[in-house]
Design a protein around this motif. Structure first.
Motif, short mmCIF file in Angstrom:
data_model
loop_
_atom_site.label_atom_id
_atom_site.label_comp_id
_atom_site.label_asym_id
_atom_site.label_seq_id
_atom_site.Cartn_x
_atom_site.Cartn_y
_atom_site.Cartn_z
N VAL A 97 6.66 -22.07 45.86
CA VAL A 97 6.62 -20.92 46.76
C VAL A 97 5.94 -21.21 48.11
CG1 VAL A 97 6.85 -19.06 45.08
CG2 VAL A 97 4.57 -19.95 45.62
N LYS A 122 5.66 -6.07 49.56
CA LYS A 122 7.10 -6.32 49.55
C LYS A 122 7.62 -6.58 48.14
CE LYS A 122 7.57 -9.82 52.40
NZ LYS A 122 8.00 -10.79 53.44
N TYR A 123 6.85 -7.37 47.38
CA TYR A 123 7.30 -7.74 46.03
C TYR A 123 6.54 -6.96 44.96
CZ TYR A 123 9.19 -11.29 49.06
OH TYR A 123 9.84 -11.90 50.10
N GLY A 172 6.20 -10.44 40.00
CA GLY A 172 5.78 -11.73 39.46
C GLY A 172 6.73 -12.84 39.88
N ILE A 173 6.34 -14.07 39.57
CA ILE A 173 7.13 -15.25 39.97
C ILE A 173 7.27 -16.13 38.72
CG2 ILE A 173 7.19 -17.27 41.49
CD1 ILE A 173 5.15 -15.72 43.30
N THR A 232 1.08 -10.98 40.18
CA THR A 232 0.77 -12.26 40.81
C THR A 232 -0.62 -12.22 41.44
OG1 THR A 232 3.11 -12.44 41.37
CG2 THR A 232 1.62 -13.92 42.54
N LEU A 272 8.72 -18.20 55.54
CA LEU A 272 7.73 -19.11 56.13
C LEU A 272 6.30 -18.65 55.88
CD1 LEU A 272 9.50 -19.73 59.57
CD2 LEU A 272 9.23 -21.37 57.70
N GLY A 273 6.13 -17.38 55.46
CA GLY A 273 4.79 -16.79 55.35
C GLY A 273 3.81 -17.60 54.52
N LEU A 274 4.21 -17.98 53.32
CA LEU A 274 3.28 -18.70 52.44
C LEU A 274 3.01 -20.13 52.91
CD1 LEU A 274 4.22 -17.50 48.83
CD2 LEU A 274 2.21 -16.91 50.18
N SER A 275 4.00 -20.74 53.57
CA SER A 275 3.75 -22.10 54.07
C SER A 275 2.72 -22.05 55.20
CB SER A 275 5.05 -22.78 54.52
OG SER A 275 5.55 -22.19 55.69
N GLY A 321 11.85 -10.82 55.12
CA GLY A 321 11.07 -12.06 55.02
C GLY A 321 11.70 -13.21 55.78
N THR A 322 10.86 -14.14 56.22
CA THR A 322 11.37 -15.33 56.91
C THR A 322 11.35 -16.55 55.98
OG1 THR A 322 9.17 -15.94 57.66
CG2 THR A 322 10.45 -14.54 59.12
N VAL A 378 12.23 -17.05 46.08
CA VAL A 378 12.66 -16.89 44.69
C VAL A 378 13.99 -16.15 44.68
CG1 VAL A 378 12.10 -15.83 42.49
CG2 VAL A 378 10.28 -16.88 43.88
N ASP A 379 14.08 -15.11 45.49
CA ASP A 379 15.28 -14.28 45.52
C ASP A 379 15.64 -14.05 46.99
OD1 ASP A 379 17.10 -12.22 45.62
OD2 ASP A 379 16.12 -11.02 44.07
N SER A 415 14.28 -11.16 49.64
CA SER A 415 13.45 -11.55 50.77
C SER A 415 14.06 -11.05 52.08
CB SER A 415 13.29 -13.07 50.80
OG SER A 415 12.85 -13.50 52.06
P1 ADP Z 1 9.17 -14.38 52.47
O1 ADP Z 1 9.24 -14.23 53.95
O2 ADP Z 1 10.51 -14.60 51.83
O3 ADP Z 1 8.37 -13.30 51.82
P2 ADP Z 1 6.99 -16.22 51.80
O4 ADP Z 1 6.79 -17.64 52.22
O5 ADP Z 1 5.96 -15.23 52.21
O6 ADP Z 1 8.44 -15.80 52.30
O7 ADP Z 1 7.13 -16.18 50.20
C1 ADP Z 1 8.05 -17.06 49.57
C2 ADP Z 1 8.67 -16.40 48.34
O8 ADP Z 1 7.67 -16.25 47.32
C3 ADP Z 1 9.18 -14.99 48.58
O9 ADP Z 1 10.51 -14.99 49.04
C4 ADP Z 1 9.08 -14.36 47.20
O10 ADP Z 1 10.21 -14.70 46.43
C5 ADP Z 1 7.88 -15.08 46.57
N1 ADP Z 1 6.63 -14.25 46.63
C6 ADP Z 1 5.65 -14.34 47.55
N2 ADP Z 1 4.64 -13.48 47.29
C7 ADP Z 1 4.99 -12.84 46.15
C8 ADP Z 1 4.35 -11.82 45.34
N3 ADP Z 1 3.16 -11.30 45.67
N4 ADP Z 1 5.01 -11.41 44.23
C9 ADP Z 1 6.23 -11.94 43.89
N5 ADP Z 1 6.86 -12.89 44.60
C10 ADP Z 1 6.27 -13.33 45.72
#
Ligand code: ADP
Length: 259
Positions: A204, A166-167, A195-196, A250, A224-227, A221-222, A211-212, A216
């Motif tokens: 994150v 996605k990113y 990148g971030i 990243t 919530l994925g990274l949490s 995007g929700t 971030v944006d 997202s």
């Molecule tokens: P989302 O559903 O928005 O992707 P995540 O919890 O998965 O939510 O990620 C949180 C935010 O971290 C994303 O909205 C994005 O801005 C940033 N992010 C996550 N993974 C990456 C990546 N591989 N490269 C750049 N930014 C990322």
């Protein structure tokens, strides 16, 4: 001296007890505040797609559906919004299951290399839209047996690799690395995408942090994925971290226990 005075002794006991509870009460208060904030966020996040669907339907009912092309366009938009709601509910369910511990962890012994290949295969179609290559780093494609909750680790890999797409950039690359560290293995997912920035990096893993926001949302995007990823890794008593350079790429890295 309270040792001679039973009432003073009791009073001092009570005071001691209250002091000890202070910390617990503070923690409970924080949890409660956090829960309220989370509920507020969920409501807010669900409102947008629901509001959009209402808008599309009302526009159609107001006459726009007489034009088949417009009809198709608005139905497509409504379907996308419905998908967003479904994704959000799936993620919320995953969080709820993780938090309540209702579905206890199910540890299995399996080859993490196989699982990464499996997830690469399942996301190849998505990656092909941006001509992104999914592969292992050189010297990183070998059998590695771990003990973990396979279903949940699959979720971790799906979330991290989906994000890398996605990113990521057109014609980009997502590379998986595996590094043997005695008791553990370190798994890294590296992309050469957006990148971030350093100001966002520590946040994150927070729920709903993006971030944006518009990016997202476009990517479905929700927030919530990274949490969820962090929660799963911490339930394994393992660690996860991220490093990134804006414009370069990243890397997310997490450890698993070797079997
Ligand atoms: P989302 O559903 O928005 O992707 P995540 O919890 O998965 O939510 O990620 C949180 C935010 O971290 C994303 O909205 C994005 O801005 C940033 N992010 C996550 N993974 C990456 C990546 N591989 N490269 C750049 N930014 C990322």
């Amino acid at each position: 001296d309270s040792s001679d005075d039973p009432i003073a002794a009791v009073a001092s006991d009570v005071q001691e007890w209250a002091e000890a509870r202070k910390g617990e009460i503070e923690t409970l208060k924080k949890t409660e505040e956090y829960r309220k904030e989370f509920l507020g966020n969920v409501a807010h996040e669900l409102k947008t797609p629901i509001f959009n669907i209402q808008g599309y339907i009302n526009t159609l009912l107001d006459g726009a559906m007489d034009d088949p092309e417009v009809l198709r366009h608005f139905l497509n938009k409504a379907a996308k919004s419905a998908d967003r709601i479904a994704d959000m509910v799936d993620d919320l369910e995953a969080i709820s299951n993780l938090e309540s511990g209702r579905e206890s962890m199910e540890f299995e012994i399996f080859d993490i290399n196989d699982l990464i290949k499996d997830v690469f295969d399942s996301l190849e179609y998505m990656a092909s839209h941006k001509k992104i290559i999914l592969d292992f780093k050189e010297g990183c494609n070998y059998t590695m047996i771990v003990e973990a909750d396979k279903y949940r680790i699959r979720q971790v890999l799906v979330n991290l690799i989906t994000n890398s797409i996605k990113y990521g950039r057109q014609n980009g690359k997502t590379l998986a690395g595996m590094y043997d560290m005695d008791e553990n293995v370190l798994i890294e997912i590296t992309d050469n995408g957006l990148g971030i920035g350093p100001e966002h990096l520590p946040r994150v893993f927070e729920r709903f942090y993006r971030v944006d926001k518009s990016r997202s949302r476009i990517e479905g995007g929700t927030g919530l994925g990274l949490s969820i990823v962090k929660h799963i890794i911490e339930s394994h008593e393992q660690t996860i971290n991220v490093r990134s350079t804006p414009g370069i790429g990243t890397t997310f890295g997490f450890t698993l226990k070797k079997a």
